[in-house]
Design a protein around this motif. Structure first.
Motif, short mmCIF file in Angstrom:
data_model
loop_
_atom_site.label_atom_id
_atom_site.label_comp_id
_atom_site.label_asym_id
_atom_site.label_seq_id
_atom_site.Cartn_x
_atom_site.Cartn_y
_atom_site.Cartn_z
N ILE A 3 0.84 -1.20 0.00
CA ILE A 3 0.00 0.00 0.00
C ILE A 3 0.87 1.25 0.00
N GLU A 4 2.04 1.18 0.62
CA GLU A 4 2.95 2.33 0.62
C GLU A 4 3.38 2.69 -0.79
N ASN A 5 3.66 1.67 -1.60
CA ASN A 5 4.04 1.92 -3.00
C ASN A 5 2.86 2.46 -3.81
N LEU A 6 1.67 1.92 -3.56
CA LEU A 6 0.48 2.42 -4.27
C LEU A 6 0.24 3.89 -3.94
N ILE A 7 0.37 4.24 -2.67
CA ILE A 7 0.15 5.63 -2.26
C ILE A 7 1.20 6.53 -2.90
N LYS A 8 2.45 6.08 -2.89
CA LYS A 8 3.52 6.88 -3.49
C LYS A 8 3.25 7.12 -4.98
N MET A 9 2.91 6.06 -5.70
CA MET A 9 2.63 6.21 -7.13
C MET A 9 1.41 7.08 -7.37
N ALA A 10 0.35 6.87 -6.59
CA ALA A 10 -0.86 7.67 -6.75
C ALA A 10 -0.57 9.14 -6.49
N LEU A 50 -8.16 4.16 1.40
CA LEU A 50 -8.75 5.50 1.54
C LEU A 50 -9.99 5.46 2.43
N GLU A 51 -10.79 4.43 2.30
CA GLU A 51 -11.98 4.31 3.16
C GLU A 51 -11.59 4.19 4.63
N GLN A 52 -10.49 3.50 4.90
CA GLN A 52 -10.04 3.31 6.27
C GLN A 52 -9.23 4.50 6.80
N HIS A 53 -8.69 5.30 5.89
CA HIS A 53 -7.83 6.44 6.26
C HIS A 53 -8.27 7.70 5.50
N PRO A 54 -9.47 8.19 5.74
CA PRO A 54 -9.96 9.34 4.97
C PRO A 54 -9.11 10.60 5.16
N ASP A 55 -8.36 10.66 6.24
CA ASP A 55 -7.48 11.81 6.47
C ASP A 55 -6.03 11.45 6.19
N GLN A 63 -7.79 11.46 -4.34
CA GLN A 63 -8.97 11.19 -3.51
C GLN A 63 -10.24 11.48 -4.29
N ALA A 64 -10.28 12.62 -4.94
CA ALA A 64 -11.48 13.00 -5.70
C ALA A 64 -11.75 12.01 -6.83
#
Length: 73
Positions: A3-10, A50-55, A63-64
């Motif tokens: 998930i860390e890599n997905l977040i970084k790429m996103a 994102l559902e688990q960590h909305p902030d 996010q949008a």
């Protein structure tokens, strides 16, 4: 993929489209990129995170794009 890599790429995708002055077009660009180049599993994992960590630390354009995609489903 972690998930860390997905977040970084996103976040990199979001940053790229942030230069677009029209926010709606930027969100569409992010959404189209994710749809075209990410696997369904990658999208599912990022949406679940994102559902688990909305902030959480996910670019606002990403996010949008994810929220719009979820709303269409």
């Amino acid at each position: 993929m972690s998930i860390e890599n997905l977040i970084k790429m996103a976040n990199q995708i979001g940053q790229y489209f942030a230069s677009e002055p029209d926010r709606e077009q930027a969100v569409r660009g992010v959404r189209q990129h994710l749809k075209s180049f990410w696997t369904p599993a990658m999208l599912r994992d990022l949406k679940a995170w994102l559902e688990q960590h909305p902030d959480g630390d996910l670019h606002l354009l990403v996010q949008a794009a994810l929220l719009e995609e979820t709303a269409k489903a």
